[in-house]
Design a protein around this motif. Sequence first.
Motif, PDB file in Angstrom:
ATOM      1  N   HIS A 217      43.189  43.255  24.207  1.00  0.00           N
ATOM      2  CA  HIS A 217      43.250  43.349  25.674  1.00  0.00           C
ATOM      3  C   HIS A 217      41.873  43.249  26.321  1.00  0.00           C
ATOM      4  CE1 HIS A 217      42.150  47.481  24.722  1.00  0.00           C
ATOM      5  NE2 HIS A 217      41.944  47.721  26.005  1.00  0.00           N
ATOM      6  N   GLU A 218      40.830  43.659  25.602  1.00  0.00           N
ATOM      7  CA  GLU A 218      39.493  43.562  26.193  1.00  0.00           C
ATOM      8  C   GLU A 218      39.042  42.100  26.300  1.00  0.00           C
ATOM      9  OE1 GLU A 218      36.417  46.058  24.850  1.00  0.00           O
ATOM     10  OE2 GLU A 218      37.293  47.806  25.853  1.00  0.00           O
ATOM     11  N   GLN A 219      39.464  41.267  25.357  1.00  0.00           N
ATOM     12  CA  GLN A 219      39.125  39.840  25.469  1.00  0.00           C
ATOM     13  C   GLN A 219      39.785  39.234  26.713  1.00  0.00           C
ATOM     14  OE1 GLN A 219      40.354  38.337  21.596  1.00  0.00           O
ATOM     15  NE2 GLN A 219      38.273  38.518  20.791  1.00  0.00           N
ATOM     16  N   VAL A 220      41.001  39.647  26.984  1.00  0.00           N
ATOM     17  CA  VAL A 220      41.670  39.160  28.203  1.00  0.00           C
ATOM     18  C   VAL A 220      40.931  39.642  29.443  1.00  0.00           C
ATOM     19  CG1 VAL A 220      43.789  39.294  29.565  1.00  0.00           C
ATOM     20  CG2 VAL A 220      43.915  38.979  27.085  1.00  0.00           C
ATOM     21  N   LEU A 221      40.528  40.906  29.440  1.00  0.00           N
ATOM     22  CA  LEU A 221      39.790  41.439  30.593  1.00  0.00           C
ATOM     23  C   LEU A 221      38.487  40.674  30.814  1.00  0.00           C
ATOM     24  CD1 LEU A 221      40.310  45.272  29.997  1.00  0.00           C
ATOM     25  CD2 LEU A 221      41.209  43.941  31.915  1.00  0.00           C
ATOM     26  N   TRP A 222      37.769  40.386  29.718  1.00  0.00           N
ATOM     27  CA  TRP A 222      36.518  39.648  29.858  1.00  0.00           C
ATOM     28  C   TRP A 222      36.765  38.237  30.391  1.00  0.00           C
ATOM     29  CZ3 TRP A 222      32.088  41.729  30.449  1.00  0.00           C
ATOM     30  CH2 TRP A 222      31.739  42.910  29.781  1.00  0.00           C
ATOM     31  N   ASP A 223      37.863  37.621  29.974  1.00  0.00           N
ATOM     32  CA  ASP A 223      38.179  36.266  30.442  1.00  0.00           C
ATOM     33  C   ASP A 223      38.467  36.287  31.955  1.00  0.00           C
ATOM     34  OD1 ASP A 223      38.387  33.584  29.955  1.00  0.00           O
ATOM     35  OD2 ASP A 223      40.372  33.669  29.044  1.00  0.00           O
ATOM     36  N   LEU A 224      39.230  37.269  32.378  1.00  0.00           N
ATOM     37  CA  LEU A 224      39.509  37.406  33.811  1.00  0.00           C
ATOM     38  C   LEU A 224      38.222  37.672  34.586  1.00  0.00           C
ATOM     39  CD1 LEU A 224      42.691  39.663  33.504  1.00  0.00           C
ATOM     40  CD2 LEU A 224      42.676  37.306  34.331  1.00  0.00           C
ATOM     41  N   ALA A 225      37.390  38.576  34.054  1.00  0.00           N
ATOM     42  CA  ALA A 225      36.152  38.942  34.750  1.00  0.00           C
ATOM     43  C   ALA A 225      35.201  37.754  34.847  1.00  0.00           C
ATOM     44  CB  ALA A 225      35.475  40.109  34.032  1.00  0.00           C
ATOM     45  N   ASP A 226      35.162  36.933  33.789  1.00  0.00           N
ATOM     46  CA  ASP A 226      34.277  35.764  33.824  1.00  0.00           C
ATOM     47  C   ASP A 226      34.708  34.788  34.916  1.00  0.00           C
ATOM     48  OD1 ASP A 226      32.124  34.162  32.348  1.00  0.00           O
ATOM     49  OD2 ASP A 226      33.783  32.744  32.462  1.00  0.00           O
ATOM     50  N   THR A 227      36.008  34.605  35.071  1.00  0.00           N
ATOM     51  CA  THR A 227      36.515  33.729  36.138  1.00  0.00           C
ATOM     52  C   THR A 227      36.198  34.310  37.510  1.00  0.00           C
ATOM     53  OG1 THR A 227      38.313  33.063  34.676  1.00  0.00           O
ATOM     54  CG2 THR A 227      38.583  32.567  37.002  1.00  0.00           C
ATOM     55  N   MET A 228      36.337  35.616  37.646  1.00  0.00           N
ATOM     56  CA  MET A 228      36.066  36.259  38.931  1.00  0.00           C
ATOM     57  C   MET A 228      34.574  36.244  39.278  1.00  0.00           C
ATOM     58  SD  MET A 228      38.679  39.431  38.294  1.00  0.00           S
ATOM     59  CE  MET A 228      38.767  40.206  39.898  1.00  0.00           C
ATOM     60  N   SER A 229      33.718  36.143  38.254  1.00  0.00           N
ATOM     61  CA  SER A 229      32.274  36.222  38.480  1.00  0.00           C
ATOM     62  C   SER A 229      31.636  34.878  38.786  1.00  0.00           C
ATOM     63  CB  SER A 229      31.590  36.832  37.239  1.00  0.00           C
ATOM     64  OG  SER A 229      32.074  38.129  36.983  1.00  0.00           O
ATOM     65  N   ARG A 230      32.428  33.834  38.914  1.00  0.00           N
ATOM     66  CA  ARG A 230      31.867  32.512  39.207  1.00  0.00           C
ATOM     67  C   ARG A 230      31.118  32.536  40.536  1.00  0.00           C
ATOM     68  NH1 ARG A 230      33.401  27.954  41.864  1.00  0.00           N
ATOM     69  NH2 ARG A 230      35.416  28.783  42.530  1.00  0.00           N
ATOM     70  N   THR A 231      29.971  31.865  40.589  1.00  0.00           N
ATOM     71  CA  THR A 231      29.136  31.943  41.793  1.00  0.00           C
ATOM     72  C   THR A 231      29.595  30.984  42.892  1.00  0.00           C
ATOM     73  OG1 THR A 231      27.584  30.288  40.941  1.00  0.00           O
ATOM     74  CG2 THR A 231      27.103  32.614  40.460  1.00  0.00           C
ATOM     75  N   GLY A 232      30.378  29.981  42.554  1.00  0.00           N
ATOM     76  CA  GLY A 232      30.702  28.945  43.527  1.00  0.00           C
ATOM     77  C   GLY A 232      31.345  29.445  44.800  1.00  0.00           C
ATOM     78  N   ALA A 233      32.249  30.414  44.671  1.00  0.00           N
ATOM     79  CA  ALA A 233      32.955  30.905  45.856  1.00  0.00           C
ATOM     80  C   ALA A 233      32.249  32.089  46.488  1.00  0.00           C
ATOM     81  CB  ALA A 233      34.380  31.311  45.474  1.00  0.00           C
ATOM     82  N   LEU A 234      31.111  32.487  45.901  1.00  0.00           N
ATOM     83  CA  LEU A 234      30.420  33.690  46.374  1.00  0.00           C
ATOM     84  C   LEU A 234      29.548  33.343  47.572  1.00  0.00           C
ATOM     85  CD1 LEU A 234      30.065  36.689  45.523  1.00  0.00           C
ATOM     86  CD2 LEU A 234      27.984  35.956  44.320  1.00  0.00           C
ATOM     87  N   ILE A 235      29.813  33.943  48.689  1.00  0.00           N
ATOM     88  CA  ILE A 235      28.984  33.701  49.860  1.00  0.00           C
ATOM     89  C   ILE A 235      28.469  34.999  50.454  1.00  0.00           C
ATOM     90  CG2 ILE A 235      31.021  33.603  51.389  1.00  0.00           C
ATOM     91  CD1 ILE A 235      29.443  31.567  53.086  1.00  0.00           C
ATOM     92  N   PHE A 236      29.212  36.082  50.304  1.00  0.00           N
ATOM     93  CA  PHE A 236      28.782  37.385  50.832  1.00  0.00           C
ATOM     94  C   PHE A 236      28.266  38.265  49.691  1.00  0.00           C
ATOM     95  CE2 PHE A 236      32.315  36.084  53.721  1.00  0.00           C
ATOM     96  CZ  PHE A 236      31.516  35.768  54.804  1.00  0.00           C
ATOM     97  N   ARG A 237      27.560  39.328  50.038  1.00  0.00           N
ATOM     98  CA  ARG A 237      27.037  40.235  49.014  1.00  0.00           C
ATOM     99  C   ARG A 237      28.176  40.907  48.257  1.00  0.00           C
ATOM    100  NH1 ARG A 237      22.119  40.737  48.173  1.00  0.00           N
ATOM    101  NH2 ARG A 237      20.547  40.140  49.700  1.00  0.00           N
ATOM    102  N   GLU A 238      29.245  41.242  48.952  1.00  0.00           N
ATOM    103  CA  GLU A 238      30.415  41.828  48.312  1.00  0.00           C
ATOM    104  C   GLU A 238      31.556  40.814  48.342  1.00  0.00           C
ATOM    105  OE1 GLU A 238      31.031  45.370  50.537  1.00  0.00           O
ATOM    106  OE2 GLU A 238      29.515  46.503  49.427  1.00  0.00           O
TER     107      GLU A 238
END
Length: 346
Positions: A217-238
């Motif tokens: 389950h931790e590998q799945v969590l890391w995979d989800l977190a890596d997708t969420m951490s992509r910089t492309g859609a990041l525009i605000f600090r939060e």
Amino acid sequence: MTAPDPVVAQEAIEYCYEQGWTDGLPVVPASRPLVDEFLARTSRAPEEVIGRVEQLDRECTVEQAAISAAMAGCRPEYFPVVLAAWDALMLDRAARGGGWQSTSGPSPMLVVNGPVRQELGFNSTGGVFGPGFRPNATVPRAIGLMVRNAFGIHPHVLEQATQGLPGRWQICFGENEEESPWEPLSVSAGLGDGVSAVTAMLLRTVEYVDNRHTQDHEQVLWDLADTMSRTGALIFREASYGLVLGPEHAQLLAKNGMSKQDVQAWMIEHVGRTGRDLRRAGKSAGEKHVRGASESTDGDDEFQRFLPSPRHVPVVVAGSRNAAMSMVVRVFGEWSGKAVAVEGTA
């Protein structure tokens, strides 16, 4: 029923095109009797104002919503869901403000909970983001026609989307409560279990996570977190990222002792990037809450978390068990954290 005259029907559809009332697809001509059938499904007055865009000095009434729902192809019994979805969207600060005109071109995502899912036939399993189910397709389309025809926000006129989101106005699904190991999203949002309700948020985009080969389950969590951490859609600090987990992923996490709140806490702790990563993408600095470029290497080794609170990580379970896939949804602004009960249902 007498067979309708297709020539007359086509003429009515073409008339709607000529008036600029459509979203590009044919609409159902909204006759007075048909609109009255929709209005009969609510106790609310037709003239009640249910939304207003201050900067445009325009508003939407219950009757305009009924006309839009009829044109979108809804059945009259869907109308209380349309109204609940609209009310849920109006809890979103961005939807009350300039969100509809954003250069991001956000789309509403509507999540339906409770018995109304099955009563009206909302799809909550295979292909929840895809076509094929009338309520899933027409309820969000009604929202789009309300924005277009009541608020007057048309592409290339008042809408300023640079590229927009594929499937805009079409993201609506039921939560797969039957295969979810956790409480429904509407319960997380403050309503009782078994209440028919709609939760809504504006999205900037969606990205799938295909992870079917591990039972860690931790590998799945890391995979989800890596997708969420992509910089492309990041525009605000939060940032605010929702998770639409497939049943396999949700059940794997639950089997390993994780509640929905545990998943949210894990993501808050692990979703983010180092200062070096952000500098390389031109997003390590900036004024106020908007990210911008800097050449400074100060803080390069610091890990910056993106998600400030559980409300920035809404979690819902939907889809089928054909393969272990989930979806990361990038929320525009911030989810209200509230659901709206559907009038006249349990």
